[in-house]
Design a protein around this motif. Sequence first.
Motif, PDB file in Angstrom:
ATOM      1  N   SER A  16       0.791  -1.230   0.000  1.00 57.46           N
ATOM      2  CA  SER A  16       0.000   0.000   0.000  1.00 57.46           C
ATOM      3  C   SER A  16       0.827   1.286   0.000  1.00 57.46           C
ATOM      4  O   SER A  16       0.406   2.287  -0.571  1.00 57.46           O
ATOM      5  CB  SER A  16      -0.914   0.026   1.230  1.00 57.46           C
ATOM      6  N   THR A  41      -2.232  10.139   6.765  1.00 55.30           N
ATOM      7  CA  THR A  41      -3.350   9.562   6.025  1.00 55.30           C
ATOM      8  C   THR A  41      -3.187   8.044   5.958  1.00 55.30           C
ATOM      9  O   THR A  41      -4.159   7.298   6.081  1.00 55.30           O
ATOM     10  CB  THR A  41      -3.408  10.132   4.592  1.00 55.30           C
ATOM     11  N   GLY A  42      -1.977   7.597   5.794  1.00 52.33           N
ATOM     12  CA  GLY A  42      -1.697   6.169   5.750  1.00 52.33           C
ATOM     13  C   GLY A  42      -2.064   5.457   7.037  1.00 52.33           C
ATOM     14  O   GLY A  42      -2.513   4.306   7.018  1.00 52.33           O
ATOM     15  N   LEU A  44      -4.575   6.115   8.907  1.00 50.29           N
ATOM     16  CA  LEU A  44      -6.013   5.856   8.864  1.00 50.29           C
ATOM     17  C   LEU A  44      -6.307   4.607   8.031  1.00 50.29           C
ATOM     18  O   LEU A  44      -7.146   3.781   8.407  1.00 50.29           O
ATOM     19  CB  LEU A  44      -6.762   7.072   8.313  1.00 50.29           C
ATOM     20  N   GLU A  45      -5.610   4.459   6.915  1.00 53.62           N
ATOM     21  CA  GLU A  45      -5.761   3.257   6.088  1.00 53.62           C
ATOM     22  C   GLU A  45      -5.296   2.017   6.851  1.00 53.62           C
ATOM     23  O   GLU A  45      -5.930   0.962   6.786  1.00 53.62           O
ATOM     24  CB  GLU A  45      -4.958   3.387   4.790  1.00 53.62           C
ATOM     25  N   LEU A  46      -4.192   2.147   7.576  1.00 47.75           N
ATOM     26  CA  LEU A  46      -3.671   1.042   8.369  1.00 47.75           C
ATOM     27  C   LEU A  46      -4.672   0.628   9.442  1.00 47.75           C
ATOM     28  O   LEU A  46      -4.923  -0.565   9.650  1.00 47.75           O
ATOM     29  CB  LEU A  46      -2.333   1.431   9.005  1.00 47.75           C
ATOM     30  N   MET A  48      -7.947   1.046   9.406  1.00 48.38           N
ATOM     31  CA  MET A  48      -9.074   0.368   8.754  1.00 48.38           C
ATOM     32  C   MET A  48      -8.691  -1.069   8.389  1.00 48.38           C
ATOM     33  O   MET A  48      -9.494  -1.994   8.560  1.00 48.38           O
ATOM     34  CB  MET A  48      -9.527   1.146   7.517  1.00 48.38           C
ATOM     35  N   PHE A  49      -7.480  -1.255   7.894  1.00 51.57           N
ATOM     36  CA  PHE A  49      -7.001  -2.595   7.558  1.00 51.57           C
ATOM     37  C   PHE A  49      -6.990  -3.494   8.792  1.00 51.57           C
ATOM     38  O   PHE A  49      -7.454  -4.639   8.743  1.00 51.57           O
ATOM     39  CB  PHE A  49      -5.597  -2.514   6.940  1.00 51.57           C
TER      40      PHE A  49
END
Length: 84
Positions: A16, A41-42, A44-46, A48-49
């Motif tokens: 990612s 921002t990453g 937040l993606e982490l 969610m993952f």
Amino acid sequence: MTAAIKDTVRAFITDSFLMGGEQAGFADGDSFLEHHIVDSTGFLELIMFLEETYGIEVTEDEMVPDNLDCLSAIEAYVQRKKAA
């Protein structure tokens, strides 16, 4: 199970955020922020993952470097959440 968490999260981060770049060989204890592996921002993606992959909820007060800034911290955090 321990290695599985680190391996799964490492693969997600590499795919990612690093696109297989030269930073792909980061160590378990390397700070994602200090090594510019994941930005705000990453994270937040982490999060969610992690929630989707491990069926946990990361609360706002748990979104701290002690829980999320390296593979070792994430592994310990996920294990604590799953045990609760």
